[in-house]
Design an enzyme around this catalytic site. Structure first.
Site, PDB file in Angstrom:
ATOM      1  N   GLY A 163       0.817  -1.221   0.000  1.00  0.00           N
ATOM      2  CA  GLY A 163       0.000   0.000   0.000  1.00  0.00           C
ATOM      3  C   GLY A 163       0.842   1.259   0.000  1.00  0.00           C
ATOM      4  N   ALA A 164       1.807   1.309  -0.918  1.00  0.00           N
ATOM      5  CA  ALA A 164       2.775   2.424  -0.911  1.00  0.00           C
ATOM      6  C   ALA A 164       2.467   3.493  -1.941  1.00  0.00           C
ATOM      7  CB  ALA A 164       4.182   1.878  -1.148  1.00  0.00           C
ATOM      8  N   SER A 165       1.314   3.405  -2.609  1.00  0.00           N
ATOM      9  CA  SER A 165       1.060   4.384  -3.677  1.00  0.00           C
ATOM     10  C   SER A 165       0.620   5.747  -3.150  1.00  0.00           C
ATOM     11  CB  SER A 165       0.005   3.836  -4.650  1.00  0.00           C
ATOM     12  OG  SER A 165      -1.208   3.585  -3.975  1.00  0.00           O
TER      13      SER A 165
ATOM     14  N   TYR B  66     -13.229  -3.336  10.913  1.00  0.00           N
ATOM     15  CA  TYR B  66     -11.914  -2.689  10.895  1.00  0.00           C
ATOM     16  C   TYR B  66     -11.220  -2.885  12.248  1.00  0.00           C
ATOM     17  CZ  TYR B  66      -8.396   0.975  10.283  1.00  0.00           C
ATOM     18  OH  TYR B  66      -7.204   1.668  10.192  1.00  0.00           O
TER      19      TYR B  66
ATOM     20  N   ILE C 295       0.170   6.869   4.198  1.00  0.00           N
ATOM     21  CA  ILE C 295       1.210   6.455   5.154  1.00  0.00           C
ATOM     22  C   ILE C 295       2.263   5.583   4.469  1.00  0.00           C
ATOM     23  CG2 ILE C 295       1.590   5.069   7.233  1.00  0.00           C
ATOM     24  CD1 ILE C 295      -1.256   6.032   8.165  1.00  0.00           C
ATOM     25  N   GLY C 296       1.821   4.672   3.596  1.00  0.00           N
ATOM     26  CA  GLY C 296       2.767   3.787   2.909  1.00  0.00           C
ATOM     27  C   GLY C 296       3.742   4.561   2.048  1.00  0.00           C
TER      28      GLY C 296
HETATM   29  N1  LIG Z   1      -5.304   7.326   8.053  1.00  0.00           N
HETATM   30  C1  LIG Z   1      -5.598   6.984   9.300  1.00  0.00           C
HETATM   31  O1  LIG Z   1      -6.216   7.751  10.079  1.00  0.00           O
HETATM   32  C2  LIG Z   1      -5.176   5.642   9.831  1.00  0.00           C
HETATM   33  C3  LIG Z   1      -5.368   5.382  11.195  1.00  0.00           C
HETATM   34  C4  LIG Z   1      -4.995   4.159  11.719  1.00  0.00           C
HETATM   35  C5  LIG Z   1      -4.423   3.202  10.892  1.00  0.00           C
HETATM   36  N2  LIG Z   1      -4.265   3.467   9.562  1.00  0.00           N
HETATM   37  C6  LIG Z   1      -3.704   2.394   8.740  1.00  0.00           C
HETATM   38  O2  LIG Z   1      -2.641   2.872   7.951  1.00  0.00           O
HETATM   39  C7  LIG Z   1      -2.539   2.088   6.749  1.00  0.00           C
HETATM   40  C8  LIG Z   1      -2.456   3.034   5.547  1.00  0.00           C
HETATM   41  O3  LIG Z   1      -3.635   3.821   5.533  1.00  0.00           O
HETATM   42  P1  LIG Z   1      -3.717   5.239   4.801  1.00  0.00           P
HETATM   43  O4  LIG Z   1      -4.443   6.148   5.703  1.00  0.00           O
HETATM   44  O5  LIG Z   1      -2.389   5.612   4.255  1.00  0.00           O
HETATM   45  O6  LIG Z   1      -4.743   4.828   3.624  1.00  0.00           O
HETATM   46  P2  LIG Z   1      -4.823   5.283   2.094  1.00  0.00           P
HETATM   47  O7  LIG Z   1      -4.352   6.674   1.913  1.00  0.00           O
HETATM   48  O8  LIG Z   1      -6.208   4.912   1.677  1.00  0.00           O
HETATM   49  O9  LIG Z   1      -3.768   4.319   1.372  1.00  0.00           O
HETATM   50  C9  LIG Z   1      -3.984   2.923   1.359  1.00  0.00           C
HETATM   51  C10 LIG Z   1      -2.942   2.260   0.495  1.00  0.00           C
HETATM   52  O10 LIG Z   1      -3.193   0.850   0.490  1.00  0.00           O
HETATM   53  C11 LIG Z   1      -3.364   0.398  -0.864  1.00  0.00           C
HETATM   54  N3  LIG Z   1      -4.310  -0.710  -0.854  1.00  0.00           N
HETATM   55  C12 LIG Z   1      -5.595  -0.714  -0.427  1.00  0.00           C
HETATM   56  N4  LIG Z   1      -6.129  -1.931  -0.573  1.00  0.00           N
HETATM   57  C13 LIG Z   1      -5.160  -2.714  -1.118  1.00  0.00           C
HETATM   58  C14 LIG Z   1      -5.101  -4.076  -1.510  1.00  0.00           C
HETATM   59  N5  LIG Z   1      -6.147  -4.911  -1.381  1.00  0.00           N
HETATM   60  N6  LIG Z   1      -3.932  -4.548  -2.023  1.00  0.00           N
HETATM   61  C15 LIG Z   1      -2.867  -3.743  -2.177  1.00  0.00           C
HETATM   62  N7  LIG Z   1      -2.859  -2.442  -1.816  1.00  0.00           N
HETATM   63  C16 LIG Z   1      -4.006  -1.935  -1.301  1.00  0.00           C
HETATM   64  C17 LIG Z   1      -3.838   1.651  -1.614  1.00  0.00           C
HETATM   65  O11 LIG Z   1      -3.525   1.599  -3.002  1.00  0.00           O
HETATM   66  P3  LIG Z   1      -4.589   1.084  -4.104  1.00  0.00           P
HETATM   67  O12 LIG Z   1      -5.944   1.598  -3.686  1.00  0.00           O
HETATM   68  O13 LIG Z   1      -4.102   1.645  -5.383  1.00  0.00           O
HETATM   69  O14 LIG Z   1      -4.503  -0.399  -4.062  1.00  0.00           O
HETATM   70  C18 LIG Z   1      -2.992   2.727  -0.956  1.00  0.00           C
HETATM   71  O15 LIG Z   1      -1.686   2.710  -1.475  1.00  0.00           O
HETATM   72  C19 LIG Z   1      -3.774   1.190   6.725  1.00  0.00           C
HETATM   73  O16 LIG Z   1      -3.442  -0.104   7.191  1.00  0.00           O
HETATM   74  C20 LIG Z   1      -4.710   1.856   7.722  1.00  0.00           C
HETATM   75  O17 LIG Z   1      -5.614   0.961   8.305  1.00  0.00           O
HETATM   76  C21 LIG Z   1      -4.632   4.667   9.015  1.00  0.00           C
END
Ligand SMILES: NC(=O)c1ccc[n+]([C@@H]2O[C@H](COP(=O)([O-])OP(=O)(O)OC[C@H]3O[C@@H](n4cnc5c(N)ncnc54)[C@H](OP(=O)(O)O)[C@@H]3O)[C@@H](O)[C@H]2O)c1
Length: 237
Positions: free
Chosen positions: A8-10, A146, A13-14
């Site tokens: 999930g690096a696109s 979740y 956080i990734g």
């Molecule tokens: N943001 C917050 O407040 C928060 C809080 C607590 C924990 N987190 C955790 O932090 C992590 C990153 O979240 P984020 O906020 O950075 O979310 P985000 O901006 O929605 O990014 C999610 C990333 O995961 C990829 N992804 C989603 N489903 C996937 C799949 N089935 N296979 C491969 N890649 C996938 C997406 O790319 P594609 O859609 O192109 O696949 C994107 O690169 C997650 O585990 C989330 O639960 C976030």
């Protein structure tokens, strides 16, 4: 050559973690589902794109065979970051919705750990860092699946840490609070203000603030740290 795989690096956080690891000199293998968003990131960070759905073991295994193992025989650092949110009442959730959240957020952690661990065990070194959430500890109303997935990630982290410590492999998690990414883009301005009021520091976290903790956990400075869930939430009340 130090190698890292970040799921999930696109974006979000990734992406911030990938940038930090690039600065640390890692050779990067970056994952996401969509080449159109992943490939520009990979070009910028001189990284290998590995496009697949992390929830599928078959897809993960095939992608590693095609896009990882031809370039390296081991991964030093695995970041299990890919995740999705689902907001809604449990009774409105379909079994398919449930499966999607659990496979993306929890089964993925098994899938990728299972693929990289043989190389880590062979080399008697390695580190796995799982991106979790404070909801995994407290539970969040309307985010039952979740919360369950992240609680599972925390338990997975503690258990695997014990299992592989004798092989010199560390396993930790970062439990994020509310971080400013597209995952929270559905919130309207008033909801964002109300949520920020519940945070001691009075604001959402920045992706670089999570990446900084991951950078530390991955480093030799954290060599005696394993089986821990590090909460980074600006003091969520
Ligand atoms: N943001 C917050 O407040 C928060 C809080 C607590 C924990 N987190 C955790 O932090 C992590 C990153 O979240 P984020 O906020 O950075 O979310 P985000 O901006 O929605 O990014 C999610 C990333 O995961 C990829 N992804 C989603 N489903 C996937 C799949 N089935 N296979 C491969 N890649 C996938 C997406 O790319 P594609 O859609 O192109 O696949 C994107 O690169 C997650 O585990 C989330 O639960 C976030």
């Amino acid at each position: 050559m130090k190698t890292a795989f970040v799921s999930g690096a696109s974006r979000g956080i990734g992406l911030a973690i990938a940038q930090a690891l690039h600065e640390e000199g890692y050779t990067l293998f970056l994952n996401g589902r969509h080449p159109e968003t992943l490939e520009p990131v990979c070009r910028r960070l001189d990284a290998h794109p590995v496009c697949f759905d992390v929830g599928s073991y078959e897809a993960a295994s095939a992608a590693f065979d095609m896009d990882v193992w031809p370039y390296t025989d081991h991964i030093d650092l695995l970041i299990n970051n890919a995740g999705i949110a689902y907001v809604g009442l449990l009774q409105d959730m379909t079994p398919a919705d449930w499966d999607r959240v659990i496979s993306t957020n929890l089964t993925s952690v098994f899938n990728l750990s299972h693929l990289v661990l043989p190389g880590m065990i062979r080399r008697q070194r390695g580190s796995i860092i799982n991106i979790s959430s404070i909801w995994g500890q407290t539970g969040a109303s309307t985010e039952v699946a979740y919360s369950a997935s992240k609680g599972g990630v925390d338990a997975f982290t503690r258990a695997l840490a014990r299992e592989v410590a004798p092989s010199g492999i560390r396993v930790n998690a970062v439990a994020c609070g509310v971080i400013d990414t597209t995952m929270n883009a559905h919130l309207d301005p008033q909801e964002k203000t109300d949520l920020a009021d519940e945070i001691g520091l009075g604001r959402f976290g920045r992706t670089e603030e999570i990446a900084a903790v991951v950078r530390f956990l991955a480093s030799e400075q954290a060599s005696y740290l394993t089986g821990q869930i590090i909460t980074v939430d600006g003091s969520f009340i």
